[in-house]
Design an enzyme around this catalytic site. Structure first.
Site, PDB file in Angstrom:
ATOM      1  N   ASP A 278     118.794   9.492  42.526  1.00 23.05           N
ATOM      2  CA  ASP A 278     119.939   8.623  42.626  1.00 23.05           C
ATOM      3  C   ASP A 278     120.854   9.287  43.620  1.00 23.05           C
ATOM      4  O   ASP A 278     121.294   9.538  43.903  1.00 23.05           O
ATOM      5  CB  ASP A 278     120.934   8.994  41.080  1.00 23.05           C
TER       6      ASP A 278
ATOM      7  N   ASP B 278     111.930   4.859  34.209  1.00 20.86           N
ATOM      8  CA  ASP B 278     112.157   5.887  34.293  1.00 20.86           C
ATOM      9  C   ASP B 278     110.950   6.925  34.201  1.00 20.86           C
ATOM     10  O   ASP B 278     109.789   7.017  33.776  1.00 20.86           O
ATOM     11  CB  ASP B 278     113.420   6.274  33.347  1.00 20.86           C
TER      12      ASP B 278
HETATM   13  C1  GLA Z   1     117.928   8.481  35.944  1.00 21.96           C
HETATM   14  C2  GLA Z   1     117.443   6.988  37.186  1.00 21.96           C
HETATM   15  C3  GLA Z   1     118.912   6.539  37.595  1.00 21.96           C
HETATM   16  C4  GLA Z   1     120.012   5.619  35.308  1.00 21.96           C
HETATM   17  C5  GLA Z   1     119.317   7.435  34.660  1.00 21.96           C
HETATM   18  C6  GLA Z   1     119.673   6.732  33.610  1.00 21.96           C
HETATM   19  O1  GLA Z   1     118.582   9.106  36.267  1.00 21.96           O
HETATM   20  O2  GLA Z   1     116.928   7.543  38.311  1.00 21.96           O
HETATM   21  O3  GLA Z   1     118.505   4.989  38.620  1.00 21.96           O
HETATM   22  O4  GLA Z   1     118.828   4.841  35.484  1.00 21.96           O
HETATM   23  O5  GLA Z   1     118.210   8.078  35.281  1.00 21.96           O
HETATM   24  O6  GLA Z   1     119.762   7.560  32.914  1.00 21.96           O
END
Ligand code: GLA
Length: 414
Positions: A237, A182
């Site tokens: 997301d 990430d």
């Molecule tokens: C980010 C990523 C998500 C997930 C969250 C976890 O937002 O884009 O897919 O992994 O972190 O905290």
């Protein structure tokens, strides 16, 4: 003489680059290019392009599996992961191709151990990750894990920036097969530098690990991330709603040319079965992710799913479109605002096609063999991938398509 000297210099630089950077010269033939460029471009000449894509021998087709985040968020523990591995086998999902079980954020303790290593939360993962990996491997599955190219994960737990070597070694020693990496708490340090550090660390360990780059599409990762990883998120997301899914779909337009075996655009994990969309909408979501050559990472609670959710996730004819070995990502062929046609050229010469109705009313939709890039023929075989029925046509592919739904076919020239 001077011109000759320059030519020699250029040649030497090219040879040097090839040796140093391991550059491959890849032949792309007219057929591959035509398929990438849809129907509009039928007279492309054979050309050579150079590519320095990373090949770690993994993800030759889009990775399939499950990820904990969309359903469980931070509330994960070893029982959930174990039971999910059991459910993947018992539900028929393993047989359908799902193999990576990925623990997302929150598997780790809130501090490193006395040796500076990441360690799992002792309450929620009392047996540790190596034990869990052994369990998952015994089922013939693979285990994935999560960290961030920052000082903390998005949930504020320890992450891997400046600890890349140690963490890659730890993951390898546990038997990890997949790393989602990430972009939170990144200290505004350059993206490529941070992802390159983990790429190098993964390369230095004695284990093959799929590298899933999650920088949310911030810096056009489709243009550089294939040198470093196997897949890259193209957007922020996903949420469990039709609007979110469709807005992510819209952000995939034009990206098809960057994907191929070992290197995939990642429009984020599936929401199928999480309850925020109707089954019709989930069928659309799954079909679209399949034709986009997206990783098919289920994001629901596999231990308790309805038979309709299971039927969607295990539709082998739709999965076959996603897992086609040629890896020609599908693309949008026509768009009239509410109705879209998407097509993907398959390795056997057939074309997979989706009629998508984004409108609020049911519709009768039509496309043609020519529009989706098939050669002219007197007849075409048409397979309905959701109804599992065959038919034939002289040209037009037509179907009733419910509001917020799709019809999906595979079409062969006879
Ligand atoms: C980010 C990523 C998500 C997930 C969250 C976890 O937002 O884009 O897919 O992994 O972190 O905290």
């Amino acid at each position: 003489m001077i011109r000759n000297l320059n030519a020699i210099k250029l040649l030497s630089i090219f040879v040097l680059c090839t040796v140093i950077f391991g550059t491959n010269i890849t032949k792309v033939n007219a057929q591959q290019l035509t398929s990438r460029n849809s129907t509009q471009n039928s007279n492309v000449k054979e050309i050579s392009i150079s590519s320095n894509r990373w090949d770690n021998g993994l993800a030759h087709t889009p990775p399939m599996g499950w990820n904990s985040w969309n359903h469980f968020g931070c509330h994960i523990n070893e029982d959930i992961i174990k039971q999910t591995a059991d459910a993947i086998v018992e539900s028929g999902m393993k047989e359908a191709g799902y193999k990576y079980i990925v623990m997302d954020d929150c598997w780790m303790d809130d501090h490193r151990d006395s040796n500076g290593k990441l360690t799992s939360d002792p309450k929620r993962f009392p047996h540790g990750i190596k034990w869990l990996a052994d369990y998952v491997h015994k089922k013939g599955l693979k285990l994935g894990i999560y960290s961030s190219a920052g000082t903390k994960t998005c949930q504020g737990l320890p992450a891997s920036l400046d600890h890349e070597k140690t963490d890659a070694q730890t993951f390898a020693s546990w038997g990890i097969d997949y790393l989602k990496y990430d972009n939170c708490y990144n200290q505004d340090r350059p993206l490529e530098e941070r992802y390159t550090a983990m790429h190098n660390a993964l390369k230095s360990v004695n284990r093959s690990i799929v590298f899933s780059i999650c920088e949310w599409g911030v810096k056009r990762p489709w243009e550089w991330a294939d040198k470093l990883g196997n897949l890259w998120r193209t957007t922020g997301d996903i949420r469990d709603s039709w609007e979110s899914m469709i807005s992510i779909l819209d952000q995939q337009v034009g990206l098809y040319k960057y994907a191929g075996p070992g290197h995939w655009n990642d429009p984020d994990m599936l929401e199928v079965g999480n309850g925020g969309m109707t089954d019709t909408e989930y069928r659309a979501h799954f079909s679209l992710w399949a034709i986009l050559d997206a990783p098919l990472m289920a994001g629901n609670d596999l231990r308790h799913m309805s038979s309709e959710t299971k039927n969607i996730l295990t539709n082998k004819e739709v999965i076959a479109v996603n897992q086609d070995p040629a890896g020609n990502q599908g693309h949008k062929v026509t768009d009239n605002g509410e109705q879209e046609v998407w097509a993907k050229k398959m390795s056997d010469g057939s074309v997979a096609v989706i009629l998508l109705n984004r409108g609020e009313d049911n519709a009768f939709m039509t496309t043609s063999a020519k529009a989706i890039g098939l050669p002219s023929a007197s007849e075409y075989k048409v397979r309905n991938l959701w109804k599992h029925q065959d038919s034939s046509t002289e040209d037009l592919v037509r179907s009733y398509v419910p509001s917020h739904g799709v019809a999906m076919f595979r079409v062969w020239a006879k």
